[in-house]
Write a protein that holds these residues in place. Structure first.
Motif, short mmCIF file in Angstrom:
data_model
loop_
_atom_site.label_atom_id
_atom_site.label_comp_id
_atom_site.label_asym_id
_atom_site.label_seq_id
_atom_site.Cartn_x
_atom_site.Cartn_y
_atom_site.Cartn_z
N ILE A 2 14.11 6.02 -3.39
CA ILE A 2 13.30 5.13 -2.56
C ILE A 2 14.24 4.51 -1.54
O ILE A 2 15.28 3.94 -1.90
CB ILE A 2 12.62 4.03 -3.40
N LYS A 3 13.88 4.67 -0.26
CA LYS A 3 14.70 4.13 0.83
C LYS A 3 13.86 3.20 1.69
O LYS A 3 12.64 3.35 1.77
CB LYS A 3 15.24 5.25 1.71
N ASP A 4 14.53 2.23 2.34
CA ASP A 4 13.80 1.41 3.30
C ASP A 4 13.77 2.13 4.65
O ASP A 4 14.33 3.21 4.80
CB ASP A 4 14.39 -0.01 3.40
N ARG A 5 13.10 1.54 5.62
CA ARG A 5 12.91 2.26 6.89
C ARG A 5 14.20 2.41 7.69
O ARG A 5 14.24 3.16 8.65
CB ARG A 5 11.82 1.58 7.72
N LYS A 19 6.75 0.45 13.07
CA LYS A 19 6.73 1.84 12.61
C LYS A 19 5.60 2.12 11.63
O LYS A 19 5.32 3.28 11.34
CB LYS A 19 8.07 2.20 11.96
N GLY A 20 4.99 1.11 11.11
CA GLY A 20 3.85 1.32 10.23
C GLY A 20 4.18 1.54 8.78
O GLY A 20 3.29 1.63 7.95
N TRP A 21 5.47 1.64 8.41
CA TRP A 21 5.83 1.77 6.99
C TRP A 21 7.16 1.07 6.75
O TRP A 21 7.94 0.86 7.67
CB TRP A 21 5.89 3.23 6.56
N ASP A 22 7.39 0.70 5.50
CA ASP A 22 8.58 -0.07 5.15
C ASP A 22 9.53 0.68 4.22
O ASP A 22 10.74 0.47 4.25
CB ASP A 22 8.18 -1.39 4.51
N SER A 42 0.86 -1.18 0.00
CA SER A 42 0.00 0.00 0.00
C SER A 42 0.90 1.23 0.00
O SER A 42 1.97 1.22 0.61
CB SER A 42 -0.89 0.03 1.25
N LEU A 43 0.46 2.28 -0.69
CA LEU A 43 1.23 3.52 -0.75
C LEU A 43 0.35 4.66 -0.29
O LEU A 43 -0.81 4.77 -0.69
CB LEU A 43 1.73 3.76 -2.18
N LEU A 44 0.90 5.50 0.59
CA LEU A 44 0.19 6.66 1.11
C LEU A 44 0.79 7.93 0.52
O LEU A 44 1.97 8.23 0.72
CB LEU A 44 0.29 6.71 2.64
N ASP A 45 -0.04 8.66 -0.23
CA ASP A 45 0.38 9.88 -0.90
C ASP A 45 -0.30 11.08 -0.24
O ASP A 45 -1.53 11.18 -0.29
CB ASP A 45 0.00 9.77 -2.38
N PRO A 46 0.45 11.98 0.40
CA PRO A 46 -0.17 13.15 1.03
C PRO A 46 -0.92 13.99 0.02
O PRO A 46 -0.40 14.30 -1.05
CB PRO A 46 1.04 13.92 1.59
N ARG A 72 4.88 7.33 1.72
CA ARG A 72 5.24 6.13 2.50
C ARG A 72 4.61 4.88 1.88
O ARG A 72 3.49 4.94 1.35
CB ARG A 72 4.75 6.28 3.94
N ILE A 73 5.34 3.76 1.97
CA ILE A 73 4.88 2.51 1.39
C ILE A 73 4.92 1.43 2.46
O ILE A 73 5.90 1.30 3.19
CB ILE A 73 5.78 2.10 0.21
N LEU A 74 3.83 0.67 2.55
CA LEU A 74 3.72 -0.42 3.50
C LEU A 74 3.66 -1.73 2.73
O LEU A 74 2.89 -1.87 1.79
CB LEU A 74 2.43 -0.29 4.33
N VAL A 75 4.51 -2.66 3.13
CA VAL A 75 4.46 -3.99 2.53
C VAL A 75 3.46 -4.82 3.31
O VAL A 75 3.46 -4.82 4.54
CB VAL A 75 5.85 -4.65 2.55
#
Length: 202
Positions: A149-152, A132-135, A107-111, A122-125
């Protein structure tokens, strides 16, 4: 050593390379196969393509295909009342199974509000369960073809850059670090393209 690279599949391990890779992303004009994106490797072989509204005829829907044209990832922008009240646009990526969306993989969250836009994409796998709620997160400017693109943990997964100043809107590159899922990253690129009203949008 390349042989000791840990693969980090999200769509599939077959899209994870044990060495660094440079992918070229080219925008298809709307009058050529309905627009979208074509992704080639260093030998100019097509490895992915992305269909958007011009082909699918639906806003907020994307399909990522492999080099043979097989649909591997279906992405759509969530709608409804909950989405309308949220300060984020929610995008979801599903594996394709016999040309039908099946398992949710990210899932991807776009402000979407001016206040929230200071936050990174932010992207969640899936499945969830991270503290932390995001990956992954996207930092920098997609419009300027200068984002990462970076990981957490802050490790770089992929970096985007302009091929040259004359064609940066139509052709750009994505440098993939070893072990990461290229199909997943192209899915994220496709969403960024759609968010900014480029080749995958009508």
């Amino acid at each position: 050593m390349a042989g000791s690279t840990i693969l980090k599949p999200i769509v599939s391990k077959i899209y994870c390379s044990s060495s660094k890779a440079v992918l070229m992303v080219r925008k298809r004009p709307p009058n050529v196969n309905g627009g979208g994106l074509v992704v080639t490797d260093s030998t100019q072989k097509v490895v992915f393509s992305v269909d958007g509204c011009g082909i699918l005829g639906a806003m907020g829907e994307l399909i990522v295909r492999d080099g043979d044209g097989t649909a591997i990832l279906f992405i759509h922008k969530r709608g409804g009342v909950v989405q309308a009240l949220s300060i984020y646009n929610h995008w979801r990526g599903y594996l394709m199974d016999y040309d039908e969306p099946s398992k949710l993989v990210f899932s991807l969250l776009d402000p979407k509000s001016p206040l929230a836009m200071k936050n990174a994409v932010r992207i969640l796998v899936e499945p969830k369960g991270r503290v932390k709620g995001w990956d992954f997160e996207v930092v920098g400017s997609f419009v300027e073809r200068a984002c990462t693109i970076k990981d957490r943990r802050g490790n770089v997964v992929a970096q985007m850059g302009a091929k040259d100043m004359m064609t940066r809107k139509d052709i750009y590159y994505v440098v993939m670090q070893p072990g990461y899922d290229q199909a997943f990253v192209i899915g994220v690129v496709a969403i960024l393209d759609n968010i900014h009203g480029e080749a995958t949008r009508c």
